[in-house]
Design an enzyme around this catalytic site. Structure first.
Site, mmCIF file in Angstrom:
data_model
loop_
_atom_site.group_PDB
_atom_site.id
_atom_site.type_symbol
_atom_site.label_atom_id
_atom_site.label_comp_id
_atom_site.label_asym_id
_atom_site.label_seq_id
_atom_site.Cartn_x
_atom_site.Cartn_y
_atom_site.Cartn_z
ATOM 1 N N SER A 41 0.655 -1.099 -0.275
ATOM 2 C CA SER A 41 -0.237 -0.476 -0.268
ATOM 3 C C SER A 41 0.768 1.106 -0.076
ATOM 4 O O SER A 41 0.085 2.608 0.148
ATOM 5 C CB SER A 41 -0.972 -0.025 1.319
ATOM 6 O OG SER A 41 -0.409 0.486 2.436
ATOM 7 N N LYS A 92 0.636 4.642 6.826
ATOM 8 C CA LYS A 92 0.156 5.346 5.721
ATOM 9 C C LYS A 92 0.735 6.983 6.109
ATOM 10 O O LYS A 92 1.791 7.088 6.662
ATOM 11 C CB LYS A 92 -1.180 5.319 5.800
ATOM 12 C CG LYS A 92 -1.668 4.198 5.886
ATOM 13 C CD LYS A 92 -2.037 3.158 4.288
ATOM 14 C CE LYS A 92 -2.880 2.062 4.335
ATOM 15 N NZ LYS A 92 -3.010 1.404 3.564
#
Length: 237
Positions: free
Chosen positions: A41, A106
């Protein structure tokens, strides 16, 4: 027992047992921890299997209201409790008798008060395109998602005490982040990843799977000459 002898025993107890224990406790709670990146990701910024260094004291300070995270920071956090799709009962292939929220990695996109929107795969913050040249160039040359719901989201104003986070992976389904579970509270953020410390060397190039199937990290192709990997993590994509 005389007072001097009792003081001597207390001194030895502190020196031999309590002092090392206190130091270990301070180190684990307020020092630094290592976090492994699982999945893709954060491509191209971070690869599957990289180990990141996260100072805990900064995370504690921000939780207490001292300082804040900046746009572009890579953060390690737990998704909101209401994000039921992020709860799991498995850990490294083992089934657990309880469910828990695994830590995610993230990048901070929106700060408290910012308005974030994604249109045809392009991120805007307060009406201005987000400057992320490396991320944009990488996915434009691969499989930049411009048509899905995640690539076209309504404007979201980030509430006070929270941050809007996204993965660098902009392929279809490449990252489940604040576009899915909403902004993340400061209390759920363990800290900012300041450096990648492992592995020591990696291939220069990565080619994502772009097939939309599960476990895409197993199908990422690598190539090119080996490069030194440990580095400080800077803001931006």
């Amino acid at each position: 027992m005389t007072a001097a002898r009792q003081d001597s025993r207390l001194t030895r107890l502190w020196r031999d047992w309590l002092s090392p224990l206190a130091f270990a406790l301070l180190l684990t709670q307020f020092g630094a921890t290592a976090v492994r990146v699982d999945g893709v990701s954060m491509l191209p910024g971070l690869r599957h299997g990289e180990t990141l260094l996260v100072p805990k004291i900064e995370g504690w300070a921000h939780t207490l209201g001292v300082g804040s995270y900046g746009r572009g920071d890579v953060v390690v956090f737990k998704p909101p409790r209401t994000a039921t799709q992020e709860w799991t009962r498995t850990y490294r292939g083992l089934t657990l008798p309880w469910a828990y929220r695994p830590y995610l990695v993230k990048r901070v996109i929106g700060l408290p008060g910012d308005t974030v929107q994604v249109t045809q795969g392009r991120v805007t913050v307060n009406g201005r395109p987000l400057n992320e040249p490396r991320t944009t160039a990488y996915w434009n040359a691969a499989c930049h998602d411009t048509t899905s719901d995640l690539a076209n989201t309504p404007a979201v104003t980030v509430p006070a005490g929270t941050y809007f986070v996204m993965g660098d992976n902009r392929s279809p389904g490449g990252s489940l982040d604040s576009r899915v579970f909403g902004p993340v509270g400061t209390a759920d953020i363990a800290g900012r990843a300041v450096a990648s410390v492992w592995p020591l060397v990696t291939p220069t190039n990565t080619t994502p799977a772009c097939d939309g199937l599960e476990q895409p990290e197993q199908r990422v192709k690598t190539g090119g000459p080996q490069q030194w990997n440990p580095r400080l993590l800077h803001s931006g994509g």
